[in-house]
Design a protein around this motif. Structure first.
Motif, short mmCIF file in Angstrom:
data_model
loop_
_atom_site.label_atom_id
_atom_site.label_comp_id
_atom_site.label_asym_id
_atom_site.label_seq_id
_atom_site.Cartn_x
_atom_site.Cartn_y
_atom_site.Cartn_z
N GLY A 40 0.73 -1.26 -0.08
CA GLY A 40 0.07 -0.15 0.19
C GLY A 40 0.98 1.32 0.09
N ALA A 41 2.21 0.96 -0.17
CA ALA A 41 3.08 2.34 -0.05
C ALA A 41 2.83 3.22 -1.32
CB ALA A 41 4.57 2.00 0.40
N GLY A 42 2.78 2.59 -2.40
CA GLY A 42 2.29 3.19 -3.63
C GLY A 42 3.60 2.87 -4.60
N LEU A 46 22.52 -12.69 -10.26
CA LEU A 46 21.59 -12.55 -11.68
C LEU A 46 22.42 -11.46 -12.47
CD1 LEU A 46 19.17 -13.79 -13.28
CD2 LEU A 46 18.03 -11.76 -12.44
N LEU A 47 22.34 -10.24 -11.72
CA LEU A 47 22.68 -8.85 -12.82
C LEU A 47 24.11 -8.87 -12.85
CD1 LEU A 47 20.41 -6.43 -10.66
CD2 LEU A 47 20.11 -7.44 -13.09
N LYS A 48 24.97 -9.65 -11.86
CA LYS A 48 26.13 -9.62 -12.16
C LYS A 48 26.68 -10.27 -13.23
CE LYS A 48 30.66 -10.84 -9.71
NZ LYS A 48 31.01 -11.55 -8.41
N GLY A 49 26.12 -11.28 -13.72
CA GLY A 49 26.05 -12.26 -14.71
C GLY A 49 25.85 -11.33 -15.99
N LYS A 50 24.87 -10.39 -16.17
CA LYS A 50 24.72 -9.68 -17.31
C LYS A 50 25.52 -8.30 -17.00
CE LYS A 50 20.00 -11.46 -17.02
NZ LYS A 50 20.58 -12.62 -17.83
N GLY A 51 26.39 -8.51 -16.18
CA GLY A 51 27.45 -7.13 -16.26
C GLY A 51 26.88 -5.85 -15.79
N THR A 52 26.01 -5.94 -14.64
CA THR A 52 25.19 -4.80 -14.27
C THR A 52 25.04 -5.14 -12.75
OG1 THR A 52 23.72 -3.22 -14.42
CG2 THR A 52 22.94 -5.43 -14.67
N GLU A 53 24.36 -4.30 -11.86
CA GLU A 53 24.03 -4.22 -10.42
C GLU A 53 22.98 -3.35 -10.08
OE1 GLU A 53 27.48 -2.83 -8.13
OE2 GLU A 53 27.15 -0.81 -8.94
N VAL A 54 22.31 -3.59 -8.99
CA VAL A 54 21.29 -2.71 -8.28
C VAL A 54 21.98 -1.45 -7.92
CG1 VAL A 54 19.78 -2.31 -6.41
CG2 VAL A 54 19.81 -4.38 -7.40
N LYS A 55 21.33 -0.29 -8.63
CA LYS A 55 22.16 1.01 -8.20
C LYS A 55 21.74 1.61 -6.94
CE LYS A 55 24.43 1.56 -12.19
NZ LYS A 55 25.84 1.36 -12.28
N ALA A 56 20.38 1.32 -6.64
CA ALA A 56 19.79 2.06 -5.31
C ALA A 56 18.57 1.02 -5.15
CB ALA A 56 19.23 3.54 -5.94
N MET A 57 18.30 1.13 -3.70
CA MET A 57 17.03 0.55 -3.31
C MET A 57 16.28 1.94 -2.72
SD MET A 57 16.04 -0.67 0.17
CE MET A 57 15.57 -2.49 0.53
N ILE A 58 15.04 2.24 -3.25
CA ILE A 58 14.31 3.37 -2.99
C ILE A 58 13.25 2.90 -2.07
CG2 ILE A 58 12.98 5.59 -3.58
CD1 ILE A 58 15.11 5.31 -6.16
N ALA A 59 13.13 3.24 -0.89
CA ALA A 59 12.01 2.83 0.07
C ALA A 59 11.02 3.86 0.36
CB ALA A 59 12.63 2.32 1.42
N LEU A 60 9.82 3.53 -0.13
CA LEU A 60 8.81 4.54 0.21
C LEU A 60 8.28 4.25 1.76
CD1 LEU A 60 6.57 4.14 -3.15
CD2 LEU A 60 7.94 6.08 -2.60
N LEU A 110 -1.22 2.99 5.28
CA LEU A 110 -1.23 1.80 4.87
C LEU A 110 -2.78 1.12 4.69
CD1 LEU A 110 2.18 0.70 5.61
CD2 LEU A 110 1.48 1.71 3.38
N VAL A 111 -3.11 0.89 5.92
CA VAL A 111 -4.48 0.10 6.12
C VAL A 111 -5.41 0.81 5.51
CG1 VAL A 111 -6.24 -0.68 7.56
CG2 VAL A 111 -3.78 -1.03 8.24
N LYS A 112 -5.66 2.11 5.49
CA LYS A 112 -6.60 3.13 4.93
C LYS A 112 -6.46 2.84 3.37
CE LYS A 112 -8.72 7.64 5.02
NZ LYS A 112 -8.28 9.14 5.26
N VAL A 121 12.52 7.49 1.28
CA VAL A 121 11.51 8.62 0.59
C VAL A 121 10.21 8.81 1.31
CG1 VAL A 121 10.50 9.48 -1.38
CG2 VAL A 121 12.88 8.38 -1.51
N ASP A 122 9.81 10.00 1.50
CA ASP A 122 8.72 9.95 2.25
C ASP A 122 7.47 9.56 1.31
OD1 ASP A 122 6.02 10.73 3.31
OD2 ASP A 122 6.85 12.94 3.70
N GLY A 123 6.60 8.71 1.70
CA GLY A 123 5.76 8.06 0.57
C GLY A 123 4.20 8.60 0.73
N VAL A 124 4.24 10.03 1.53
CA VAL A 124 2.87 10.38 1.66
C VAL A 124 3.02 11.77 1.16
CG1 VAL A 124 1.36 11.29 3.57
CG2 VAL A 124 3.00 9.45 4.13
N GLY A 125 1.79 12.14 0.38
CA GLY A 125 1.60 13.54 -0.36
C GLY A 125 1.06 12.90 -1.57
#
Length: 190
Positions: A11-13, A100-114, A121-123, A170-174
């Motif tokens: 429910g974070a969006g 998996l990504l290393k095998g393709k020559g790349t990686e996760v650049k960022a984890m963005i958390a809302l 969330l419940v609402k 990252v603030d997930g409200v708004g």
């Protein structure tokens, strides 16, 4: 390649933001939830297995999820990058994604958390349940269990990505636009 993990409780969006970001940055959005729902609707073997866990508000086992993810990445081998939504959810999955990504020559650049408070969330999920047809969004007890499972089993990934200096809260409200702007500032500075 710009590979992002879009993270946050149910429910974070994440889905809403992923739809906007995939267009803005020309990325492929892989939502494990969408893939699971497709397989459940079509009663595939993966779908039936996933459904037995989802109906209880539990996470789908790693092996099932990882096999599904690998197939989705391979389908889009020429992509500029991926937005992973709903994956990884455990350290084992995060390690598998890194391999998996290393095998393709790349990686996760960022984890963005809302970041969104539980009552919001419940609402949101109860509202979504009125129109989505998703049974897991219509029952407050199931919703609260999903949120609890997220904190107990999934939120540990915050530390996993913090250790790699790839975690961004990252603030997930708004408004949708305000949240997109906050996320875009992170992506544009990677």
């Amino acid at each position: 390649m710009t590979n992002l993990v879009l993270f946050g409780p149910p429910g974070a969006g994440k889905g809403t933001q992923a739809d906007i970001l995939k267009e803005k940055y020309q990325l492929v959005h892989i939502s494990t939830g969408d893939v699971f729902r497709y397989n459940i609707k079509n009663e595939t073997e993966l779908g039936l297995t996933a459904k037995s866990f989802i109906d209880k508000g539990q996470l789908v086992p790693d092996e099932v999820t990882i096999n599904m993810l690998n197939a989705e990445v391979d389908k889009n081998a020429e992509a500029n990058g991926f937005i992973f939504d709903g994956f990884p959810r455990t350290e084992n999955q995060a390690d598998a994604l890194a391999e998996l990504l290393k095998g393709k020559g790349t990686e996760v650049k960022a984890m963005i958390a809302l970041e969104v408070e539980d009552e919001v969330l419940v609402k949101r999920l109860l509202e979504r349940g009125k129109t989505s047809g998703r049974k897991d969004d219509a029952d407050e007890a199931v919703i609260r269990n999903r949120i609890t499972v997220y904190y107990e089993e999934t939120a540990i990934l915050k530390e996993y990505y913090k250790k790699q200096n790839k975690y961004y809260g990252v603030d997930g409200v708004g408004s949708i636009e305000e949240i997109t702007e906050r996320i875009s500032k992170v992506i544009d500075n990677l």
